[in-house]
Design a protein around this motif. Structure first.
Motif, mmCIF file in Angstrom:
data_model
loop_
_atom_site.group_PDB
_atom_site.id
_atom_site.type_symbol
_atom_site.label_atom_id
_atom_site.label_comp_id
_atom_site.label_asym_id
_atom_site.label_seq_id
_atom_site.Cartn_x
_atom_site.Cartn_y
_atom_site.Cartn_z
ATOM 1 N N ASP A 172 0.831 -1.205 0.000
ATOM 2 C CA ASP A 172 0.000 0.000 0.000
ATOM 3 C C ASP A 172 0.862 1.251 0.000
ATOM 4 O OD1 ASP A 172 -2.431 -1.226 -0.162
ATOM 5 O OD2 ASP A 172 -2.916 -1.088 1.964
ATOM 6 N N ALA A 173 1.972 1.206 0.752
ATOM 7 C CA ALA A 173 2.888 2.345 0.764
ATOM 8 C C ALA A 173 3.506 2.549 -0.618
ATOM 9 C CB ALA A 173 3.974 2.129 1.807
ATOM 10 N N LEU A 174 3.843 1.454 -1.285
ATOM 11 C CA LEU A 174 4.419 1.530 -2.622
ATOM 12 C C LEU A 174 3.446 2.198 -3.589
ATOM 13 C CD1 LEU A 174 6.999 0.638 -4.120
ATOM 14 C CD2 LEU A 174 5.856 -1.526 -4.615
ATOM 15 N N ARG A 175 2.192 1.815 -3.496
ATOM 16 C CA ARG A 175 1.177 2.414 -4.379
ATOM 17 C C ARG A 175 0.985 3.900 -4.057
ATOM 18 N NH1 ARG A 175 -3.392 -1.156 -4.320
ATOM 19 N NH2 ARG A 175 -3.103 -1.676 -6.533
ATOM 20 N N GLU A 176 0.900 4.231 -2.789
ATOM 21 C CA GLU A 176 0.641 5.620 -2.414
ATOM 22 C C GLU A 176 1.826 6.524 -2.722
ATOM 23 O OE1 GLU A 176 -2.121 7.044 -1.241
ATOM 24 O OE2 GLU A 176 -3.223 5.148 -1.382
ATOM 25 N N LEU A 177 3.040 6.036 -2.514
ATOM 26 C CA LEU A 177 4.228 6.882 -2.644
ATOM 27 C C LEU A 177 4.849 6.837 -4.032
ATOM 28 C CD1 LEU A 177 5.931 6.077 0.778
ATOM 29 C CD2 LEU A 177 4.508 8.052 0.203
ATOM 30 N N PHE A 178 4.666 5.701 -4.757
ATOM 31 C CA PHE A 178 5.295 5.554 -6.066
ATOM 32 C C PHE A 178 4.305 5.273 -7.202
ATOM 33 C CE2 PHE A 178 8.927 5.031 -3.324
ATOM 34 C CZ PHE A 178 9.975 5.578 -4.042
ATOM 35 N N GLY A 179 3.074 4.917 -6.847
ATOM 36 C CA GLY A 179 2.062 4.748 -7.884
ATOM 37 C C GLY A 179 1.961 3.374 -8.493
ATOM 38 N N PHE A 180 2.704 2.386 -7.959
ATOM 39 C CA PHE A 180 2.609 1.032 -8.502
ATOM 40 C C PHE A 180 2.742 0.028 -7.368
ATOM 41 C CE2 PHE A 180 7.162 1.707 -8.291
ATOM 42 C CZ PHE A 180 7.702 0.457 -8.025
ATOM 43 N N ILE A 181 2.477 -1.242 -7.669
ATOM 44 C CA ILE A 181 2.650 -2.330 -6.719
ATOM 45 C C ILE A 181 3.444 -3.429 -7.396
ATOM 46 C CG2 ILE A 181 0.576 -1.837 -5.355
ATOM 47 C CD1 ILE A 181 -0.820 -4.116 -6.883
ATOM 48 N N LEU A 182 4.011 -4.310 -6.571
ATOM 49 C CA LEU A 182 4.740 -5.465 -7.085
ATOM 50 C C LEU A 182 3.930 -6.741 -6.958
ATOM 51 C CD1 LEU A 182 8.261 -4.647 -5.624
ATOM 52 C CD2 LEU A 182 7.551 -4.482 -8.014
ATOM 53 N N GLU A 183 3.085 -6.829 -5.928
ATOM 54 C CA GLU A 183 2.245 -7.996 -5.719
ATOM 55 C C GLU A 183 0.827 -7.528 -5.417
ATOM 56 O OE1 GLU A 183 3.811 -10.619 -2.777
ATOM 57 O OE2 GLU A 183 5.675 -11.006 -3.872
ATOM 58 N N GLY A 184 -0.130 -8.376 -5.742
ATOM 59 C CA GLY A 184 -1.517 -8.011 -5.509
ATOM 60 C C GLY A 184 -2.199 -7.621 -6.807
ATOM 61 N N ARG A 185 -3.442 -7.196 -6.696
ATOM 62 C CA ARG A 185 -4.253 -6.874 -7.875
ATOM 63 C C ARG A 185 -4.063 -5.403 -8.235
ATOM 64 N NH1 ARG A 185 -10.380 -8.745 -7.872
ATOM 65 N NH2 ARG A 185 -9.239 -10.728 -7.973
ATOM 66 N N PRO A 186 -3.550 -5.122 -9.433
ATOM 67 C CA PRO A 186 -3.356 -3.718 -9.815
ATOM 68 C C PRO A 186 -4.686 -3.018 -10.071
ATOM 69 C CG PRO A 186 -2.838 -5.167 -11.651
ATOM 70 C CD PRO A 186 -3.083 -6.055 -10.463
ATOM 71 N N ARG A 187 -4.677 -1.713 -9.869
ATOM 72 C CA ARG A 187 -5.834 -0.881 -10.185
ATOM 73 C C ARG A 187 -5.647 -0.276 -11.576
ATOM 74 N NH1 ARG A 187 -5.885 2.401 -4.432
ATOM 75 N NH2 ARG A 187 -6.474 0.626 -3.096
ATOM 76 N N ARG A 188 -6.748 0.210 -12.108
ATOM 77 C CA ARG A 188 -6.711 0.741 -13.474
ATOM 78 C C ARG A 188 -5.745 1.915 -13.598
ATOM 79 N NH1 ARG A 188 -12.422 1.647 -16.194
ATOM 80 N NH2 ARG A 188 -12.391 -0.585 -15.757
ATOM 81 N N ASP A 189 -5.621 2.727 -12.533
ATOM 82 C CA ASP A 189 -4.770 3.914 -12.617
ATOM 83 C C ASP A 189 -3.363 3.684 -12.076
ATOM 84 O OD1 ASP A 189 -5.584 3.620 -10.001
ATOM 85 O OD2 ASP A 189 -5.891 5.766 -9.642
ATOM 86 N N ASP A 190 -3.001 2.429 -11.740
ATOM 87 C CA ASP A 190 -1.643 2.136 -11.284
ATOM 88 C C ASP A 190 -0.651 2.266 -12.435
ATOM 89 O OD1 ASP A 190 -2.338 1.619 -8.661
ATOM 90 O OD2 ASP A 190 -2.347 -0.563 -8.886
ATOM 91 N N VAL A 191 0.574 2.668 -12.091
ATOM 92 C CA VAL A 191 1.665 2.642 -13.048
ATOM 93 C C VAL A 191 2.009 1.186 -13.354
ATOM 94 C CG1 VAL A 191 4.108 3.201 -13.388
ATOM 95 C CG2 VAL A 191 2.596 4.838 -12.224
ATOM 96 N N ASP A 192 2.230 0.876 -14.626
ATOM 97 C CA ASP A 192 2.716 -0.456 -15.009
ATOM 98 C C ASP A 192 4.235 -0.429 -14.894
ATOM 99 O OD1 ASP A 192 3.510 -2.845 -16.152
ATOM 100 O OD2 ASP A 192 2.050 -2.745 -17.780
ATOM 101 N N ALA A 193 4.753 -1.053 -13.819
ATOM 102 C CA ALA A 193 6.186 -0.984 -13.547
ATOM 103 C C ALA A 193 7.017 -1.605 -14.662
ATOM 104 C CB ALA A 193 6.499 -1.669 -12.215
ATOM 105 N N ASP A 194 6.437 -2.531 -15.418
ATOM 106 C CA ASP A 194 7.188 -3.158 -16.507
ATOM 107 C C ASP A 194 7.365 -2.219 -17.701
ATOM 108 O OD1 ASP A 194 7.540 -5.569 -15.164
ATOM 109 O OD2 ASP A 194 5.607 -6.340 -15.824
ATOM 110 N N ASP A 195 6.621 -1.110 -17.722
ATOM 111 C CA ASP A 195 6.734 -0.147 -18.818
ATOM 112 C C ASP A 195 7.762 0.946 -18.528
ATOM 113 O OD1 ASP A 195 4.849 -1.447 -20.325
ATOM 114 O OD2 ASP A 195 3.189 -0.116 -19.782
ATOM 115 N N VAL A 196 8.319 0.962 -17.319
ATOM 116 C CA VAL A 196 9.275 2.003 -16.939
ATOM 117 C C VAL A 196 10.684 1.459 -17.118
ATOM 118 C CG1 VAL A 196 10.068 3.563 -15.123
ATOM 119 C CG2 VAL A 196 7.628 2.989 -15.307
ATOM 120 N N HIS A 197 11.404 1.963 -18.107
ATOM 121 C CA HIS A 197 12.757 1.490 -18.401
ATOM 122 C C HIS A 197 13.752 2.045 -17.389
ATOM 123 C CE1 HIS A 197 16.774 1.923 -20.257
ATOM 124 N NE2 HIS A 197 16.519 0.706 -20.729
ATOM 125 N N LEU A 198 14.696 1.188 -16.968
ATOM 126 C CA LEU A 198 15.796 1.599 -16.105
ATOM 127 C C LEU A 198 17.114 1.189 -16.738
ATOM 128 C CD1 LEU A 198 14.527 0.384 -12.581
ATOM 129 C CD2 LEU A 198 14.181 2.628 -13.636
#
Length: 247
Positions: A172-198
């Motif tokens: 929940d902290a990850l979603r609130e502070l960074f906009g995405f999650i690693l586990e659990g059910r994503p929401r429609r407005d979550d960032v897709d972490a796999d789309d962010v290149h590093l």
């Protein structure tokens, strides 16, 4: 993860494009002054949040710089080094870390150099740091609305030492502070972490002292662990310890 942002990081991640490697490398050099920095391929936010030893993944976006490096996530976030506070001067700094082996979580936020919230805790270590007022997303956890249910079958299992599971709050902290999650059910407005290149880098202490200290710590941990224990579920649904010869 450690991020230096102009306000909310979510728009920067939603609009993320592939950053220029030289620009990202310069940012990594600011974070790790005096270290050896070598390019080490590519990653994504989904895969690169937990780099290997001497590894870092990072990007530079419009209004945000983000780096994933286990050395930067602290048991006591309030001890963030001064040069990192200087990088974030006039901006927002956000830290987030989790370790599933020991159920450890930390997150922290600085606003223009002032620590406004820091939480670090684990079932074995207890509450290591708790500074500032809890965020709204935390309050149901502290109020006992997310208790940890015992795992059926394990012998001599007492109640969980904390009123909630740190990794559950951590998502929940990850979603609130960074906009995405690693586990659990994503929401429609979550960032897709796999789309962010590093960009990935090997970041090493040229003196070798950091590596030697880390290896010594690993050796102490292995010695303290003792031999492995093996459990098998019995016909009654309970877990029983068995010898290796019984497998």
């Amino acid at each position: 993860m450690l991020a230096f942002v102009d306000g909310d990081i979510r728009p920067a991640l939603l609009g993320a494009t592939r950053a220029d490697r030289s620009e990202v490398e310069e940012f990594v050099r600011q974070v790790h002054p005096g270290y050896l920095i070598e390019a080490d391929g590519d990653s994504t936010l989904g895969d690169g949040v937990y780099p290997a030893d001497d590894g870092a993944t990072a990007t530079v976006l419009a209004g945000a710089e983000l780096i994933c490096d286990r050395r930067l996530v602290l048991d006591r976030p309030s001890q963030l080094p001064d040069h990192l506070l200087e990088i974030g001067k006039g901006r927002r700094i956000v830290m987030h870390g989790m370790h599933s082996v020991v159920d450890w979580l930390c997150f922290a936020v600085w606003e223009d150099g002032r620590l406004t919230r820091s939480l670090s805790l684990s079932p074995d270590g207890g509450v290591i740091e708790n500074i500032g007022e809890p965020y709204e997303f935390e309050r149901p956890y502290w109020a006992g609305e997310h208790p940890v249910e015992p795992v059926p079958g394990w012998p001599s299992e007492g109640p969980y030492p904390l009123p909630f599971h740190p990794l559950e709050l951590g998502e929940d902290a990850l979603r609130e502070l960074f906009g995405f999650i690693l586990e659990g059910r994503p929401r429609r407005d979550d960032v897709d972490a796999d789309d962010v290149h590093l960009h990935a880098f090997r970041v090493s202490d040229p003196s070798g002292a950091e590596q030697a200290e880390r290896e010594a710590a690993y050796a102490r941990a292995r010695e303290a662990m003792g031999p492995p224990r093996i459990f098998r579920m019995g016909s009654d649904g309970r877990m029983y310890e068995v010898d290796a010869e019984q497998i």
